[in-house]
Structure formats: structure tokens, C-alpha cells
Design a protein around this motif. Structure first.
Motif, mmCIF file in Angstrom:
data_model
loop_
_atom_site.group_PDB
_atom_site.id
_atom_site.type_symbol
_atom_site.label_atom_id
_atom_site.label_comp_id
_atom_site.label_asym_id
_atom_site.label_seq_id
_atom_site.Cartn_x
_atom_site.Cartn_y
_atom_site.Cartn_z
ATOM 1 N N MET A 105 33.005 39.619 45.809
ATOM 2 C CA MET A 105 34.108 39.692 45.269
ATOM 3 C C MET A 105 35.085 40.872 46.215
ATOM 4 O O MET A 105 35.109 42.154 45.007
ATOM 5 N N ALA A 106 36.041 41.282 46.933
ATOM 6 C CA ALA A 106 36.719 41.667 47.244
ATOM 7 C C ALA A 106 38.001 42.071 47.150
ATOM 8 O O ALA A 106 38.957 40.868 46.889
ATOM 9 N N VAL A 107 38.732 43.069 46.558
ATOM 10 C CA VAL A 107 40.003 42.920 46.681
ATOM 11 C C VAL A 107 41.030 44.004 47.483
ATOM 12 O O VAL A 107 40.579 45.185 47.278
ATOM 13 N N GLU A 108 41.377 43.847 48.475
ATOM 14 C CA GLU A 108 42.710 44.711 49.340
ATOM 15 C C GLU A 108 43.807 45.719 48.891
ATOM 16 O O GLU A 108 44.301 44.870 47.297
ATOM 17 N N SER A 109 43.416 46.985 48.372
ATOM 18 C CA SER A 109 44.756 47.319 47.861
ATOM 19 C C SER A 109 46.626 46.958 48.166
ATOM 20 O O SER A 109 46.112 46.628 49.419
ATOM 21 N N GLU A 110 47.403 46.858 47.974
ATOM 22 C CA GLU A 110 48.246 46.477 47.520
ATOM 23 C C GLU A 110 49.444 47.544 46.994
ATOM 24 O O GLU A 110 49.210 48.143 45.770
ATOM 25 N N LEU B 185 54.569 49.821 41.827
ATOM 26 C CA LEU B 185 53.730 50.021 41.795
ATOM 27 C C LEU B 185 52.552 49.993 42.474
ATOM 28 O O LEU B 185 52.774 48.940 43.911
ATOM 29 N N SER B 186 51.130 50.252 42.562
ATOM 30 C CA SER B 186 50.301 49.877 44.035
ATOM 31 C C SER B 186 49.064 49.935 42.860
ATOM 32 O O SER B 186 48.383 50.788 41.933
ATOM 33 N N ILE B 187 47.715 49.100 43.839
ATOM 34 C CA ILE B 187 46.128 49.874 43.075
ATOM 35 C C ILE B 187 45.885 51.223 44.003
ATOM 36 O O ILE B 187 46.136 50.420 45.456
ATOM 37 N N SER B 188 45.193 51.741 43.631
ATOM 38 C CA SER B 188 45.022 53.501 44.094
ATOM 39 C C SER B 188 43.417 52.746 44.963
ATOM 40 O O SER B 188 43.742 53.858 45.733
ATOM 41 N N VAL C 26 38.673 47.193 45.349
ATOM 42 C CA VAL C 26 38.530 46.459 44.182
ATOM 43 C C VAL C 26 36.761 45.495 43.670
ATOM 44 O O VAL C 26 37.721 44.529 44.040
ATOM 45 N N ILE C 27 36.561 46.516 43.357
ATOM 46 C CA ILE C 27 34.850 45.223 43.299
ATOM 47 C C ILE C 27 35.380 44.521 41.323
ATOM 48 O O ILE C 27 35.877 46.200 40.408
ATOM 49 N N PRO C 28 35.065 42.851 41.169
ATOM 50 C CA PRO C 28 35.644 42.552 40.066
ATOM 51 C C PRO C 28 34.087 43.453 38.281
ATOM 52 O O PRO C 28 32.875 43.492 39.465
ATOM 53 N N GLU C 29 34.579 43.340 37.563
ATOM 54 C CA GLU C 29 33.831 43.870 36.612
ATOM 55 C C GLU C 29 33.637 45.514 37.220
ATOM 56 O O GLU C 29 32.245 45.989 35.799
ATOM 57 N N SER C 30 33.988 46.739 37.517
ATOM 58 C CA SER C 30 34.757 47.815 37.682
ATOM 59 C C SER C 30 35.732 47.668 38.039
ATOM 60 O O SER C 30 36.943 47.339 38.582
ATOM 61 N N GLN D 175 65.967 45.756 30.278
ATOM 62 C CA GLN D 175 64.400 45.036 30.311
ATOM 63 C C GLN D 175 64.421 44.619 31.628
ATOM 64 O O GLN D 175 65.205 44.209 32.450
ATOM 65 N N LYS D 176 62.941 44.991 31.942
ATOM 66 C CA LYS D 176 63.096 44.626 33.710
ATOM 67 C C LYS D 176 61.403 44.866 33.858
ATOM 68 O O LYS D 176 60.849 44.859 33.403
ATOM 69 N N THR D 177 61.192 43.697 34.878
ATOM 70 C CA THR D 177 59.342 43.090 35.221
ATOM 71 C C THR D 177 58.919 43.683 36.726
ATOM 72 O O THR D 177 59.688 43.909 37.672
ATOM 73 N N ALA D 178 58.232 44.672 36.551
ATOM 74 C CA ALA D 178 57.642 45.414 37.372
ATOM 75 C C ALA D 178 56.011 44.129 37.623
ATOM 76 O O ALA D 178 55.367 44.010 37.092
ATOM 77 N N THR D 179 55.647 43.516 38.976
ATOM 78 C CA THR D 179 54.687 42.633 39.922
ATOM 79 C C THR D 179 54.182 42.884 41.205
ATOM 80 O O THR D 179 55.342 43.541 41.487
ATOM 81 N N LEU D 180 52.380 42.871 41.138
ATOM 82 C CA LEU D 180 52.335 43.220 42.395
ATOM 83 C C LEU D 180 50.557 41.618 41.904
ATOM 84 O O LEU D 180 50.023 41.603 41.115
ATOM 85 N N ASN D 181 50.518 40.906 42.971
ATOM 86 C CA ASN D 181 50.030 39.728 43.798
ATOM 87 C C ASN D 181 48.671 40.502 44.228
ATOM 88 O O ASN D 181 49.554 41.360 45.665
ATOM 89 N N PHE D 182 47.933 40.581 44.251
ATOM 90 C CA PHE D 182 46.442 40.656 45.095
ATOM 91 C C PHE D 182 45.399 39.733 45.284
ATOM 92 O O PHE D 182 45.366 39.170 44.413
ATOM 93 N N VAL D 183 44.894 39.919 46.598
ATOM 94 C CA VAL D 183 43.964 38.407 45.982
ATOM 95 C C VAL D 183 42.489 38.836 46.173
ATOM 96 O O VAL D 183 41.964 39.649 46.196
ATOM 97 N N ALA D 184 41.536 38.451 45.469
ATOM 98 C CA ALA D 184 40.205 38.628 45.537
ATOM 99 C C ALA D 184 39.209 38.004 45.924
ATOM 100 O O ALA D 184 39.681 36.978 45.406
ATOM 101 N N THR D 185 38.595 37.890 46.732
ATOM 102 C CA THR D 185 38.037 37.130 47.755
ATOM 103 C C THR D 185 36.363 37.273 47.498
ATOM 104 O O THR D 185 35.750 38.582 47.547
ATOM 105 N N ASN D 186 35.475 36.041 47.920
ATOM 106 C CA ASN D 186 33.618 36.251 46.953
ATOM 107 C C ASN D 186 33.004 36.548 48.296
ATOM 108 O O ASN D 186 33.784 36.542 49.631
ATOM 109 N N VAL D 187 32.556 37.765 48.745
ATOM 110 C CA VAL D 187 32.171 38.955 49.712
ATOM 111 C C VAL D 187 30.464 37.693 49.782
ATOM 112 O O VAL D 187 29.740 37.362 48.753
#
Length: 109
Positions: A1-6, A15-18, A22-26, A97-109
């Protein structure tokens, strides 16, 4: 399973993923860089395509004014799993009060 940075920019907050992957459970790093002085009141990762509970995030402020946290997502039985980072914060300048969100998709490989 992998996630692309967004990343996303909303209400002058970045807001970002560095990591490019991203590997699940890591662990992976999440960066929140608002343009104003803020106080984070709550932050977590939730499953967007199915309920997976809330994974809490604990941000630390860096010297350059951004905030960093270590995140981790679980393994899902679905081929694709959409996750969402949610940060609830108070803009100290505007006292709003404000909210920041970031959606990302994890895909089984």
C-alpha cells in the motif's frame, strides 16, 4: 500500500505530507505552515472512504513558525483507501476558529 505526497493551501495555511510515498504502519511527517499565529486545538487523521476511527496527531512548532507532526495510517483491506488529515486551529490574529484538511489516497500494491 502506498500514498502519494500531496499538499493543500487554504485560508493562507499550507498543509503537506513530506514523503513522496507513505507506507502503512510506518511513520511519515506532516507539515502545517499557517501564515498567521495559530493555536492548534485538535488534529487527527480519519478514514474518508470508510470509518477507521481517529488517529491523533501531536504538532510541535518549529523555529521557522511551521508545525510538524508524525503520522501513521493503518492497513486497509480495500484496494484504495482515502484518508484525511484534519487540523482545527484558532487564528490568534483574527480570533477565529479555522480548519485545514488534506485528503490522500492509499493504494494496495
Amino acid at each position: 500500500m502506498a500514498v502519494e505526497s500531496e499538499h493543500t493551501i487554504k485560508d493562507s495555511a499550507f498543509l503537506s505530507i513530506s514523503s513522496a510515498q507513505v507506507i502503512p504502519e510506518s511513520e511519515f511527517e506532516i507539515i502545517f505552515a499557517p501564515s498567521e499565529q495559530v493555536e492548534i486545538t485538535e488534529a487527527h487523521i480519519v478514514g474518508a472512504s470508510m470509518y477507521m476511527g481517529k488517529i491523533p496527531l501531536f504538532f510541535k512548532k518549529t523555529q521557522n513558525g511551521s508545525h510538524k507532526a508524525i503520522g501513521m495510517v493503518g492497513v486497509c483491506s480495500e484496494k484504495e483507501m482515502e484518508w484525511q488529515i484534519q487540523i482545527f486551529y484558532k487564528d490568534m490574529t483574527l480570533q477565529q476558529q479555522k480548519t485545514a484538511t488534506l485528503n490522500f489516497v492509499a493504494t494496495n500494491v
